[in-house]
Design a protein around this motif. Structure first.
Motif, PDB file in Angstrom:
ATOM      1  N   PHE A   1       0.832  -1.198   0.000  1.00 31.24           N
ATOM      2  CA  PHE A   1       0.000   0.000   0.000  1.00 31.24           C
ATOM      3  C   PHE A   1       0.871   1.254   0.000  1.00 31.24           C
ATOM      4  CE2 PHE A   1      -2.415   3.435   1.854  1.00 31.24           C
ATOM      5  CZ  PHE A   1      -3.675   3.297   1.287  1.00 31.24           C
ATOM      6  N   ARG A   2       1.865   1.315   0.865  1.00 31.00           N
ATOM      7  CA  ARG A   2       2.712   2.507   0.961  1.00 31.00           C
ATOM      8  C   ARG A   2       3.475   2.755  -0.342  1.00 31.00           C
ATOM      9  NH1 ARG A   2       3.209   4.328   6.271  1.00 31.00           N
ATOM     10  NH2 ARG A   2       2.485   2.848   7.877  1.00 31.00           N
ATOM     11  N   ARG A   3       3.892   1.679  -1.006  1.00 30.76           N
ATOM     12  CA  ARG A   3       4.672   1.821  -2.244  1.00 30.76           C
ATOM     13  C   ARG A   3       3.806   2.303  -3.403  1.00 30.76           C
ATOM     14  NH1 ARG A   3       5.393  -1.422  -6.506  1.00 30.76           N
ATOM     15  NH2 ARG A   3       4.374  -3.223  -5.528  1.00 30.76           N
ATOM     16  N   THR A   4       2.586   1.806  -3.490  1.00 28.79           N
ATOM     17  CA  THR A   4       1.754   2.107  -4.654  1.00 28.79           C
ATOM     18  C   THR A   4       0.717   3.205  -4.413  1.00 28.79           C
ATOM     19  OG1 THR A   4       0.185   0.339  -4.080  1.00 28.79           O
ATOM     20  CG2 THR A   4       2.029  -0.235  -5.533  1.00 28.79           C
ATOM     21  N   ARG A   5       0.521   3.593  -3.159  1.00 24.60           N
ATOM     22  CA  ARG A   5      -0.422   4.661  -2.832  1.00 24.60           C
ATOM     23  C   ARG A   5       0.240   5.655  -1.871  1.00 24.60           C
ATOM     24  NH1 ARG A   5      -5.778   3.384  -4.217  1.00 24.60           N
ATOM     25  NH2 ARG A   5      -6.129   1.202  -4.821  1.00 24.60           N
ATOM     26  N   PRO A   6       1.351   6.244  -2.269  1.00 26.13           N
ATOM     27  CA  PRO A   6       2.099   7.125  -1.362  1.00 26.13           C
ATOM     28  C   PRO A   6       1.264   8.317  -0.898  1.00 26.13           C
ATOM     29  CG  PRO A   6       2.844   7.392  -3.645  1.00 26.13           C
ATOM     30  CD  PRO A   6       1.959   6.195  -3.618  1.00 26.13           C
ATOM     31  N   GLY A   7       1.324   8.593   0.402  1.00 29.73           N
ATOM     32  CA  GLY A   7       0.623   9.738   0.973  1.00 29.73           C
ATOM     33  C   GLY A   7      -0.833   9.477   1.302  1.00 29.73           C
ATOM     34  N   GLN A   8      -1.384   8.329   0.908  1.00 25.84           N
ATOM     35  CA  GLN A   8      -2.790   8.036   1.207  1.00 25.84           C
ATOM     36  C   GLN A   8      -2.927   7.408   2.593  1.00 25.84           C
ATOM     37  OE1 GLN A   8      -5.024   5.914  -1.774  1.00 25.84           O
ATOM     38  NE2 GLN A   8      -3.866   6.815  -3.470  1.00 25.84           N
ATOM     39  N   GLU A   9      -4.060   7.697   3.246  1.00 28.09           N
ATOM     40  CA  GLU A   9      -4.338   7.077   4.537  1.00 28.09           C
ATOM     41  C   GLU A   9      -4.789   5.639   4.332  1.00 28.09           C
ATOM     42  OE1 GLU A   9      -7.102   9.211   6.884  1.00 28.09           O
ATOM     43  OE2 GLU A   9      -5.921  11.064   6.952  1.00 28.09           O
ATOM     44  N   PHE A  10      -4.447   4.792   5.297  1.00 27.32           N
ATOM     45  CA  PHE A  10      -4.901   3.409   5.225  1.00 27.32           C
ATOM     46  C   PHE A  10      -6.427   3.365   5.283  1.00 27.32           C
ATOM     47  CE2 PHE A  10      -0.799   1.616   7.235  1.00 27.32           C
ATOM     48  CZ  PHE A  10      -0.263   1.390   5.975  1.00 27.32           C
ATOM     49  N   PRO A  11      -7.062   2.596   4.410  1.00 30.15           N
ATOM     50  CA  PRO A  11      -8.519   2.423   4.500  1.00 30.15           C
ATOM     51  C   PRO A  11      -8.873   1.524   5.676  1.00 30.15           C
ATOM     52  CG  PRO A  11      -7.632   1.015   2.790  1.00 30.15           C
ATOM     53  CD  PRO A  11      -6.486   1.841   3.296  1.00 30.15           C
ATOM     54  N   SER A  12     -10.169   1.437   5.984  1.00 27.12           N
ATOM     55  CA  SER A  12     -10.603   0.665   7.150  1.00 27.12           C
ATOM     56  C   SER A  12     -10.182  -0.801   7.035  1.00 27.12           C
ATOM     57  CB  SER A  12     -12.117   0.765   7.311  1.00 27.12           C
ATOM     58  OG  SER A  12     -12.788   0.319   6.141  1.00 27.12           O
ATOM     59  N   THR A  13     -10.230  -1.345   5.823  1.00 30.54           N
ATOM     60  CA  THR A  13      -9.818  -2.733   5.618  1.00 30.54           C
ATOM     61  C   THR A  13      -8.392  -2.950   6.089  1.00 30.54           C
ATOM     62  OG1 THR A  13     -11.235  -2.824   3.670  1.00 30.54           O
ATOM     63  CG2 THR A  13      -9.593  -4.571   3.902  1.00 30.54           C
ATOM     64  N   MET A  14      -7.505  -2.056   5.651  1.00 30.00           N
ATOM     65  CA  MET A  14      -6.092  -2.171   5.985  1.00 30.00           C
ATOM     66  C   MET A  14      -5.855  -1.964   7.477  1.00 30.00           C
ATOM     67  SD  MET A  14      -3.072  -2.593   4.436  1.00 30.00           S
ATOM     68  CE  MET A  14      -3.171  -1.947   2.776  1.00 30.00           C
ATOM     69  N   ARG A  15      -6.518  -0.975   8.069  1.00 28.61           N
ATOM     70  CA  ARG A  15      -6.314  -0.702   9.492  1.00 28.61           C
ATOM     71  C   ARG A  15      -6.756  -1.872  10.352  1.00 28.61           C
ATOM     72  NH1 ARG A  15      -9.407   2.834  11.388  1.00 28.61           N
ATOM     73  NH2 ARG A  15     -10.653   3.474   9.589  1.00 28.61           N
ATOM     74  N   PHE A  16      -7.882  -2.462   9.989  1.00 28.69           N
ATOM     75  CA  PHE A  16      -8.373  -3.621  10.745  1.00 28.69           C
ATOM     76  C   PHE A  16      -7.396  -4.787  10.624  1.00 28.69           C
ATOM     77  CE2 PHE A  16     -10.711  -7.568  11.233  1.00 28.69           C
ATOM     78  CZ  PHE A  16     -11.419  -7.342  12.395  1.00 28.69           C
ATOM     79  N   TYR A  17      -6.910  -5.020   9.433  1.00 27.00           N
ATOM     80  CA  TYR A  17      -6.004  -6.153   9.206  1.00 27.00           C
ATOM     81  C   TYR A  17      -4.674  -5.947   9.942  1.00 27.00           C
ATOM     82  CZ  TYR A  17      -2.739  -9.215   6.812  1.00 27.00           C
ATOM     83  OH  TYR A  17      -1.771 -10.142   6.546  1.00 27.00           O
ATOM     84  N   LEU A  18      -4.089  -4.756   9.843  1.00 21.73           N
ATOM     85  CA  LEU A  18      -2.787  -4.522  10.454  1.00 21.73           C
ATOM     86  C   LEU A  18      -2.859  -4.466  11.976  1.00 21.73           C
ATOM     87  CD1 LEU A  18      -1.253  -1.934   7.966  1.00 21.73           C
ATOM     88  CD2 LEU A  18      -0.753  -4.382   8.165  1.00 21.73           C
TER      89      LEU A  18
END
Length: 235
Positions: free
Chosen positions: A140-157
Motif C-alpha cells: 500500500f505505501r509503495r503504490t499509494r504514497p501519501g494516502q491514509e490506510f482504509p478501514s480494511t487495511m487498518r483492521f487487518y494490520l
C-alpha cells in the motif's frame, strides 16, 4: 443484475448450483461431484478455511474498481433451467439445510460463469505465488504514497502488524494514544460471480475431487487493492 449475498458457512468451501440440479437428485450430484461439475450442475470453490463468504453476483460488466482489484479468476459453466441460482456454504449430499443456502432468481439458461477472487477475502492472500507476494502495508505505501490506510487495511494490520514492516513503532504510538479508536471490521466483497450466456466451451480446471482450487490464474495488480464495499441487504 448486481446483487450482494452473504451465506453462512462452516465448511472449507462453498458451492454455486441451480436449485433443481437439472432434474438430478442432490445425493447423486454430491456422490459424483466431478461428473456433476463436468455436466455444469455445480461449481464447488475451495476456501483456505471455514468462512462465511460475501459474494457479488452480476450479469453485466465489472466496474473499474472491480476490474482493478481482482487477484484470481477462473471460468466454468452452469446450467440453470429452473431460473434459481443457489449460493451454499459447503455441500452436504445428505440433504439441504436452508441455514447454509441463499437463492436468487436469474433468467433460465446455460451460463458462462466467471469467478473472481478479491485480495481482501479469505483466499486473497493465498492466491499469489511467493515470488510475487508482498506485505500488505508495504504494498500500500509503495503504490499509494501519501494516502491514509482504509478501514480494511487498518483492521487487518491491527491483527498482523508485521505486514507493515518498519512502522511498528508508529502503530504502537497510535494504539497507546488517548484518541485511539479500535477499527471496526469492514464488510467487503470476497468473490464476484459474473453470469453471461454460454457461447463457447471453457476449459475445466477443477481438481480430481471436483473442487476448484485457490490460485488458478493469480495476478498481482499494479496498485494495492483497498477492498470493495459489500452492500448488505436485510433479510
Amino acid at each position: 443484475m448486481r446483487k450482494d449475498i452473504a451465506v453462512y458457512n462452516e465448511a472449507t468451501g462453498f458451492t454455486i448450483h441451480p436449485a433443481g440440479y437439472c432434474g438430478k437428485s442432490r445425493k447423486e450430484v454430491g456422490d459424483h461431484l466431478y461428473k456433476s461439475v463436468q455436466e455444469a450442475l455445480i461449481i464447488p470453490i475451495k476456501l483456505v478455511q471455514d468462512n462465511c463468504p460475501h459474494v457479488r453476483i452480476i450479469t453485466g460488466e465489472l466496474t473499474p474498481q472491480e476490474e482493478a482489484e481482482w487477484v484470481d479468476r477462473f471460468i466454468w459453466k452452469l446450467r440453470i433451467p429452473c431460473g434459481e441460482l443457489v449460493l451454499e456454504g459447503g455441500f452436504d449430499p445428505r440433504g439441504p439445510d436452508e441455514t447454509f443456502m441463499r437463492t436468487t432468481p436469474v433468467e433460465p439458461g446455460d451460463y458462462q460463469v466467471e469467478v473472481y477472487t478479491f485480495y481482501w477475502s479469505i483466499n486473497g492472500f493465498d492466491t499469489l505465488p511467493e515470488e510475487l507476494a508482498e506485505p500488505a502495508g508495504s504494498w500500500f505505501r509503495r503504490t499509494r504514497p501519501g494516502q491514509e490506510f482504509p478501514s480494511t487495511m487498518r483492521f487487518y494490520l491491527e491483527e498482523f502488524p508485521e505486514d507493515d514492516p518498519g512502522h511498528e513503532e508508529e502503530r504502537d504510538e497510535s494504539y497507546n494514544s488517548e484518541d485511539y479508536e479500535e477499527p471496526e471490521k469492514p464488510d467487503f466483497v470476497d468473490f464476484l460471480v459474473r453470469l453471461t450466456p454460454l457461447k463457447t466451451e471453457p476449459l475445466l480446471e477443477c481438481n480430481s475431487d471436483g473442487w476448484f482450487p485457490i490460485g488458478i490464474h493469480p495476478r498481482k495488480v499494479e496498485v494495492c487493492p483497498v477492498g470493495i464495499k459489500f452492500h448488505r441487504t436485510k433479510t
